[in-house]
Every structure is written in C-alpha cells, then in structure tokens.
Design an enzyme around this catalytic site. Structure first.
Site, PDB file in Angstrom:
ATOM      1  CD1 TRP A  32      83.432 132.966 -49.644  1.00  0.00           C
ATOM      2  CD2 TRP A  32      85.026 133.597 -48.201  1.00  0.00           C
ATOM      3  NE1 TRP A  32      82.816 133.352 -48.463  1.00  0.00           N
ATOM      4  CE2 TRP A  32      83.773 133.742 -47.565  1.00  0.00           C
ATOM      5  CE3 TRP A  32      86.176 133.924 -47.486  1.00  0.00           C
ATOM      6  CZ2 TRP A  32      83.647 134.210 -46.253  1.00  0.00           C
ATOM      7  CZ3 TRP A  32      86.049 134.388 -46.191  1.00  0.00           C
ATOM      8  CH2 TRP A  32      84.791 134.527 -45.587  1.00  0.00           C
ATOM      9  CG  ASP A  33      85.304 126.769 -48.239  1.00  0.00           C
ATOM     10  OD1 ASP A  33      84.850 127.572 -47.402  1.00  0.00           O
ATOM     11  OD2 ASP A  33      86.047 125.825 -47.934  1.00  0.00           O
ATOM     12  CB  CYS A  34      80.235 129.673 -48.671  1.00  0.00           C
ATOM     13  SG  CYS A  34      80.349 131.165 -49.683  1.00  0.00           S
ATOM     14  CB  CYS A  35      82.423 124.969 -46.353  1.00  0.00           C
ATOM     15  SG  CYS A  35      82.207 124.699 -48.116  1.00  0.00           S
TER      16      CYS A  35
END
Ligand SMILES: *[C@@H]1O[C@H](CO)[C@@H](O)[C@H](O)[C@H]1NC(C)=O
Ligand SMILES: *[C@@H]1O[C@H](CO)[C@@H](O)[C@H](O)[C@H]1NC(C)=O
Ligand SMILES: *[C@@H]1O[C@H](CO)[C@@H](O)[C@H](O)[C@H]1NC(C)=O
Length: 272
Positions: A32-35
C-alpha cells in the site's frame, strides 16, 4: 509441406505467447503506497471511460488525470481509500492490484480484470477477481500481482503525508511490517479494513502463488475505479483469454508476418 508445417507450428507458438499476456502463473504479495496508481494516467490504456479514479488528500474524487502523484512528484493525487480488498465469502474476494506480466505492457493490463486461483500458502482453492489498477516494476522477469492492502509493505513517506501520520502504523514497531491482526488498529481508520482482510481472508499468507486468467470486469470493481477498457466486449474469456482478431495488437501481427517470412525462406533454402 515443410513450409506449411513450420507455419502451423509458428501459429501455435504465437498463440501461446499471445495468451501468456492473459493467462499463466505467478506470485502475489501485499503493498500500500498511498500514491496515484500508475493506471490513473490517460495514456496508459485504451479507455472506454477513463483511467483509474484518483482522490484528493481528503479522499474526495480528483477527476483531473493530468495531476501528478502526491508521492514525491509535487502533485496532489493519491490512491482512493476504497481501492482496498474485500471478501465476498470465505473462498472469494475482490481487490485491486499492482501488476506486472513479462511480455505484456501497461497498455495490456491497466484496468484489465483477472481471476486469480491460489496454489499454496494455505489459500489453495481460494479465488479472487482483481482489477489491475497499478504497475509493479520490482522484478520485470516475473509475473506478479501485488494486492493493494495496507500493513505489510507500505510506502510510509507517501502515507504519512496523506494521513498526517507519524508513520508508526505504517512501518509497525521498530520499522517492521505489522505482524498480527490487532496491529491493524495502529493504522489510520480508513485503512484498517484492508489490513484486517489480510489476516481474516488472506490468512497472512506470504507471497502465495496463483494462476491468473483475464476475465471480463465485474461491475463491483469498475464501479469503484470508474475505469473500463474499450476491449471489454471484444475480449473473449472462453477462448482462454484471447481477444478476437479485431483487437490483436499490431506488433503481434508484424512479428508473426516477419517470422513467417524468415521461416519460409529457411524452409525454401534448405528444402526441408
Ligand atoms: C462465494 O462467492 C462467489 C462469487 O459470488 C461464488 O461464486 C461462490 O459460489 C461463493 N461460495 C460460497 C461457498 O458461497
Ligand atoms: C512460486 O513462485 C515463485 C516465484 O515466481 C517460484 O520461485 C516458486 O517456485 C513458486 N512456488 C510454487 C509452489 O509454485
Ligand atoms: C470465443 O472463443 C470460443 C472458444 O475458442 C469460440 O467458440 C467462440 O466462438 C468465441 N466467441 C467470439 C464472440 O469470438
């Protein structure tokens, strides 16, 4: 005769290679990178609708797909919170993945949907249908479907910015990933559902392998990303994930023609 045989063999090989874009085996993982997802750019696929929906910092929809990623690129686009996995029942889940299929490109997989059937890791027989919303460049030699679920391999910098967090929840204690279900409570509330899914449905499996096959996207997934490819109707799932002739990529046809000519010349020259 020999020429004909060579051409038939070649046609078979070409069909198998073309199908490898749509069906095969590979491994999974969690991230999960939020990008901003890679499939959220207009040029990344043949859209009937639009690329993968992105969100502003407050999770409201950001419909300008030219806006850059908030992760170190000075943009303001993040992945939306609702692109986390959910279980339909004990043996079936939906999710969005960061995909890489050797021999294919983003133009092939962005917003395509795949049925994954797990082979090991205690998940034998469980299935998922996922939509490829992002791209994983970690190892270009391997087929990988990284499931977007928070708590195992997060990009803390991007996520800290998004949730005004100190990063503790994202990296786990002392920088290690979260290791048990109750650890999910240290994540921002909006990200706990996908983290719980990892322990409840995914059984905390570590990179389990699977077979994948492209399928027509279910509405349950496209309702979330808003992303529908223009080959969804031409795509023929019952033909082993083969698209029909009208949507065969040009490169394949050129390759087939060129190789056929070489083989035919070889057969002619050596009279085989
Ligand atoms: C789980 O859901 C899937 C998808 O709707 C369905 O095909 C399957 O039969 C269900 N399995 C069980 C055990 O209910
Ligand atoms: C799972 O995938 C990995 C990486 O592709 C591979 O090395 C391994 O042999 C596979 N394991 C099984 C049981 O298929
Ligand atoms: C899809 O593929 C199957 C199996 O090859 C074939 O029988 C069927 O006619 C195809 N359908 C279309 C619409 O091309």
């Amino acid at each position: 005769m020999a020429v004909l045989r060579a051409l038939l063999l070649l046609a078979t090989v070409t069909r198998v290679l073309a199908n490898a874009k749509y069906t095969g085996t590979g491994s999974t993982g969690l991230y999960w990178d939020c990008c901003k997802p890679s499939c959220s750019w207009t040029e990344k696929g043949p859209w009937l609708t639009h690329p993968v929906q992105t969100c502003k910092k407050d999770d409201s929809p950001l419909n300008d797909f030219t806006v850059g990623s908030a992760c170190g690129q000075g943009g303001t686009a993040f992945v939306c919170n609702n692109q986390q996995p959910w279980a339909v029942n004990d043996t079936f889940s939906y999710a969005f993945t960061s995909t890489f299929i050797p021999g294919a490109s983003e133009f092939d997989w962005c917003c395509s949907c795949y049925e994954l059937t797990f082979l090991n890791g205690g998940l034998e027989g469980k299935r998922m249908i996922v939509q490829a919303s992002n791209t994983g460049y970690d190892d270009p030699k391997r087929t990988i479907f990284g499931v977007g679920a928070p708590g195992e391999k997060d990009y803390a910098d991007g996520c800290m910015d998004r949730y005004n967090s100190d990063g503790g929840g994202f990296l786990g204690k002392e920088g290690r990933p979260l290791t048990k279900r109750s650890d999910c409570e240290s994540l921002p509330k909006q990200l706990q559902q996908g983290c719980f899914w990892r322990f409840d449905w995914f059984l905390d499996a570590f990179k389990p392998n699977m077979t994948f096959q492209r399928v027509k996207c279910p509405k349950a997934l496209t309702d979330i990303t808003g992303c529908i490819r223009d080959d969804e109707d031409k795509f023929n799932a019952s033909a082993g994930g083969k698209t029909n002739a009208a949507s065969t990529p040009r490169g394949d046809s050129f390759g087939l023609l060129a190789t056929s000519l070489v083989l035919a010349a070889f057969a002619f020259a050596f009279n085989v």
